[in-house]
Design an enzyme around this catalytic site. Structure first.
Site, short mmCIF file in Angstrom:
data_model
loop_
_atom_site.label_atom_id
_atom_site.label_comp_id
_atom_site.label_asym_id
_atom_site.label_seq_id
_atom_site.Cartn_x
_atom_site.Cartn_y
_atom_site.Cartn_z
N TYR A 209 -7.38 14.24 -11.15
CA TYR A 209 -6.71 15.35 -9.94
C TYR A 209 -5.88 15.13 -9.60
O TYR A 209 -4.97 15.66 -9.69
CB TYR A 209 -8.22 15.63 -9.31
CG TYR A 209 -8.21 16.92 -9.14
CD1 TYR A 209 -7.67 17.93 -8.72
CD2 TYR A 209 -7.49 16.46 -7.47
CE1 TYR A 209 -6.56 19.29 -8.33
CE2 TYR A 209 -6.61 17.68 -5.78
CZ TYR A 209 -6.48 18.49 -6.43
OH TYR A 209 -6.44 19.36 -5.98
N ASP B 113 -9.98 21.29 -10.99
CA ASP B 113 -10.87 20.83 -10.09
C ASP B 113 -12.11 21.77 -9.58
O ASP B 113 -11.99 21.90 -10.97
CB ASP B 113 -9.57 20.60 -8.48
CG ASP B 113 -9.47 21.90 -8.27
OD1 ASP B 113 -9.05 22.70 -9.09
OD2 ASP B 113 -9.26 22.47 -6.53
N GLU C 108 -4.21 16.50 -0.70
CA GLU C 108 -4.77 16.30 -1.37
C GLU C 108 -6.37 15.67 -1.35
O GLU C 108 -7.41 16.01 -1.61
CB GLU C 108 -4.51 16.10 -2.60
CG GLU C 108 -3.00 16.71 -3.44
CD GLU C 108 -4.12 18.34 -4.16
OE1 GLU C 108 -5.02 18.30 -3.95
OE2 GLU C 108 -3.00 19.18 -4.13
#
Ligand code: SF4
Length: 352
Positions: A116, A134, A33
């Site tokens: 996020y 996102d 991520e």
């Protein structure tokens, strides 16, 4: 079937086989991520694989040297991500005995982990029913519901997060989140979305109104600010080896702890003779004679909110220099081993 069931069914059939989709290990999900923020999947996959070879688990990242982490990150940009990741790895090892917090709220207490990333790790690794937001999710949801609040405003973000949470499949929150992101990446793309293959086209308000190109609504962009950099590429010979002065960036500015050249920053477009005057006054050249062997064209380097306009002035000094302040002399063939911003890397590729 509900919207989330259609999304999950589509995802199971169409998802790309990406390495981080084979695991629920929070270290690997976190790594993927962080790398994938602002980075294309193809490029990010290479970095992800290289990172896991160098640092297969949180302990190995925590005990690594920061310079080693930055070097491996080189080319990805946004270097604070790498520094924060290194900092957080140490914190998880020391404070949490190598175990990640299992909730989004717990994860958000860690440096570099925002809404996020926290939601992604908590839902994918620990099944917490929390929706991610996102760019892909914002686009899909804003089109599905024809949201006319700018998606980059606080109100717009809250609106979209609430809607994503209301759609979320609480039994499979991680799969649902990945399904929405994948739909945004593969089908509901920024330009020319493939609505004819979209599993949720039946519920899409933007499609119904024939207004797909109107969503997502965004706040008008401010024009970028500029920084004018006059880089001084100062070299000298010592025992038949060429050395170049490199500067370690230590202040709270871009590229902290990475290396570039000594630099004279000017308010307006660069002026080589003014930069040279300041260079001589700074004492960088000692008292030795020197020649300016080359002045580059302007390099343009785009950061998120700023544009760097850089010129590189090559200066050959006839004498052995003693570096001062945060400057160090590096043998020319060893420069590439330092963590370097992409701009410097680009220049070196043309110079070496
Ligand atoms: Fe996006 Fe088109 Fe699907 Fe609507 S129908 S969600 S615009 S791909």
């Amino acid at each position: 079937m509900s919207i989330s069931e259609f999304l999950i069914e589509w995802y199971q059939k169409n998802k790309r086989p990406l390495p981080w989709r084979e695991t629920r290990d929070p270290y690997k999900i976190w790594l993927s991520e962080v790398i994938l923020q602002q980075t294309r999947v193809a490029q990010g996959t290479d970095y992800y694989n290289r990172f896991l070879i160098a640092f297969p688990d949180i302990q190995s990242l925590a005990t690594a040297d920061e310079q080693e982490v930055l070097k491996l990150w080189q080319g990805l940009g946004y270097y604070s991500r790498a520094r924060n990741m290194h900092h957080t790895a140490k914190e998880i090892v020391e404070k949490y005995r190598c175990a990640f917090p299992e909730t989004a709220d717990g994860l958000k207490t860690l440096k570099g982990i925002g809404d996020y990333t926290a939601a992604a790790i908590a839902s994918i690794c620990f099944d917490e029913p929390v929706a991610v937001l996102d760019g892909n999710v914002a686009r899909v949801i804003s089109r599905l519901y024809a949201i006319d609040t700018p998606v980059d405003s606080n109100e717009g973000k809250k609106n979209i997060t609430d809607l994503a949470n209301s759609l979320l499949d609480t039994n499979y929150p991680g799969t649902f989140n990945q399904a929405v992101m994948e739909l945004g990446a593969l089908v509901c793309t920024p330009k020319s979305p493939a609505c004819n293959t979209c599993p949720v086209a039946f519920a899409c308000q933007a499609l119904k109104r024939n207004q797909i190109e109107c969503f997502p609504v965004k706040t008008p962009k401010k024009s970028p600010t500029y920084r004018h950099l006059n880089y001084l590429v100062i070299s000298f010979m010592k025992e038949k080896e060429e050395f170049v002065l490199m500067r370690k960036r230590t202040g709270n500015d871009i590229w902290k702890n990475m290396y570039d050249f000594p630099c004279i920053e000017t308010e307006n477009a660069s002026d080589t003779s003014e930069a040279l005057n300041q260079c001589v006054k700074s004492g960088l050249l000692g008292k030795f004679p020197f020649v300016v062997s080359h002045v580059s064209d302007e390099y343009i380097h785009q950061l998120s909110h700023r544009r760097l306009l850089a010129k590189f002035i090559r200066i050959k000094v006839k004498g052995v220099l003693t570096p001062i302040d945060d400057v160090t002399a590096v043998r020319k063939d060893q420069i590439a081993e330092l963590p370097l911003p992409r701009l410097i890397d680009r220049y070196l590729a043309s110079m070496l």
